[in-house]
Write a protein that holds these residues in place. Structure first.
Motif, short mmCIF file in Angstrom:
data_model
loop_
_atom_site.label_atom_id
_atom_site.label_comp_id
_atom_site.label_asym_id
_atom_site.label_seq_id
_atom_site.Cartn_x
_atom_site.Cartn_y
_atom_site.Cartn_z
N UNK A 184 0.82 -1.20 0.00
CA UNK A 184 0.00 0.00 0.00
C UNK A 184 0.86 1.26 0.00
N UNK A 185 1.96 1.20 0.76
CA UNK A 185 2.89 2.33 0.82
C UNK A 185 4.09 1.97 -0.06
N UNK A 186 4.45 2.83 -1.00
CA UNK A 186 5.59 2.52 -1.87
C UNK A 186 6.89 2.38 -1.07
N UNK A 187 7.71 1.44 -1.50
CA UNK A 187 9.02 1.28 -0.88
C UNK A 187 9.93 2.41 -1.30
N UNK A 188 10.79 2.83 -0.41
CA UNK A 188 11.74 3.89 -0.72
C UNK A 188 13.10 3.25 -0.98
N UNK A 189 13.65 3.54 -2.13
CA UNK A 189 14.92 2.93 -2.52
C UNK A 189 16.08 3.55 -1.75
N UNK A 190 17.10 2.74 -1.51
CA UNK A 190 18.37 3.19 -0.94
C UNK A 190 19.38 3.22 -2.08
N UNK A 191 20.59 3.60 -1.78
CA UNK A 191 21.60 3.64 -2.84
C UNK A 191 22.40 2.35 -2.86
N UNK A 192 22.82 1.98 -4.05
CA UNK A 192 23.76 0.88 -4.22
C UNK A 192 25.14 1.50 -4.36
N UNK A 193 26.09 0.97 -3.62
CA UNK A 193 27.47 1.46 -3.69
C UNK A 193 28.39 0.27 -3.89
N UNK A 194 28.69 -0.01 -5.14
CA UNK A 194 29.62 -1.09 -5.49
C UNK A 194 30.62 -0.49 -6.46
N UNK A 195 31.82 -0.17 -5.95
CA UNK A 195 32.83 0.48 -6.81
C UNK A 195 33.96 -0.49 -7.14
N UNK A 196 33.58 -1.75 -7.38
CA UNK A 196 34.53 -2.79 -7.76
C UNK A 196 33.77 -3.82 -8.59
N UNK A 197 34.52 -4.68 -9.25
CA UNK A 197 33.90 -5.74 -10.05
C UNK A 197 33.64 -6.96 -9.18
N UNK A 198 32.49 -7.60 -9.39
CA UNK A 198 32.21 -8.85 -8.70
C UNK A 198 32.50 -10.04 -9.59
N UNK A 199 32.78 -9.78 -10.84
CA UNK A 199 33.08 -10.83 -11.81
C UNK A 199 34.23 -11.71 -11.31
N UNK A 200 33.96 -13.01 -11.18
CA UNK A 200 34.99 -13.96 -10.76
C UNK A 200 35.36 -13.91 -9.29
N UNK A 201 34.69 -13.09 -8.49
CA UNK A 201 34.99 -12.96 -7.07
C UNK A 201 34.07 -13.87 -6.24
N UNK A 202 34.50 -14.13 -5.02
CA UNK A 202 33.62 -14.76 -4.04
C UNK A 202 32.87 -13.62 -3.36
N UNK A 203 31.56 -13.69 -3.37
CA UNK A 203 30.72 -12.64 -2.80
C UNK A 203 30.03 -13.18 -1.56
#
Length: 180
Positions: free
Chosen positions: A80-99
């Motif tokens: 009923x109440x819209x969700x408010x988005x937060x910011x995404x902060x990813x300043x690196x590559x996740x490709x091939x990494x363990x996350x």
């Protein structure tokens, strides 16, 4: 409505040290591992773990990101109440990494499912693990289990687990709230 304390600040501190040691055991110097805190509540836990790993265990090269899952949630348009988005902060590559995805409470598994969908936008990780402070058993809607858990809690449907962080709530504590 009544509150029961599940964890106090001292117990949370002990759990954070245990989780940090488990991460070191499985990821060594973190040279191929990144931590991603789910916004907003998982980011507090991820920040706290990162600081602990750096200050107490001398792990210096930790990549920490914050992932917003708002638009990937399956209930995004059903509230009923819209969700408010937060910011995404990813300043690196996740490709091939363990996350390691970090969140405060694992409940139905839907937030983690949304996190997995959101993470695809940033590359293809080598491996994905899940770390949670509180694992609410018996409430999963999806077959998702944590790799690292601070405390496992059995709760019934009209009870809510509420995690308080000093940075946001003026105390470190976990409460079980019972709706009457």
């Amino acid at each position: 409505m009544s509150n029961k304390t599940l964890l106090n600040s001292r117990e949370i501190e002990i759990i954070l040290h245990r989780l940090a040691c488990q991460l070191i055991e499985n990821h060594g110097d973190f040279s191929n591992t990144v931590l991603l805190g789910l916004q907003p509540r998982g980011a507090f836990l991820a920040n706290r773990l990162t600081q602990l790993l750096k200050d107490e265990y001398q792990v210096d090269n930790i990549l920490l990101g914050k992932l917003d899952i708002t638009f990937f949630r399956d209930d995004f348009r059903r509230r009923e109440v819209p969700l408010i988005a937060n910011s995404t902060q990813i300043d690196f590559l996740v490709e091939g990494k363990k996350v390691v995805i970090v969140d405060d409470v694992l409940y139905s598994g839907r937030s983690i499912n949304a996190a997995l969908a959101a993470l695809q936008s940033y590359g293809r990780p080598k491996q994905i693990e899940l770390l949670v402070l509180i694992d609410r058993r018996f409430s999963r809607h999806l077959p998702i289990q944590p790799d690292y858990r601070g405390r496992q809690v059995d709760v019934i449907n009209n009870e809510k687990v509420s995690v308080h962080w000093l940075e946001n709530d003026t105390e470190d504590a976990v409460y079980l709230t019972m709706n009457n």
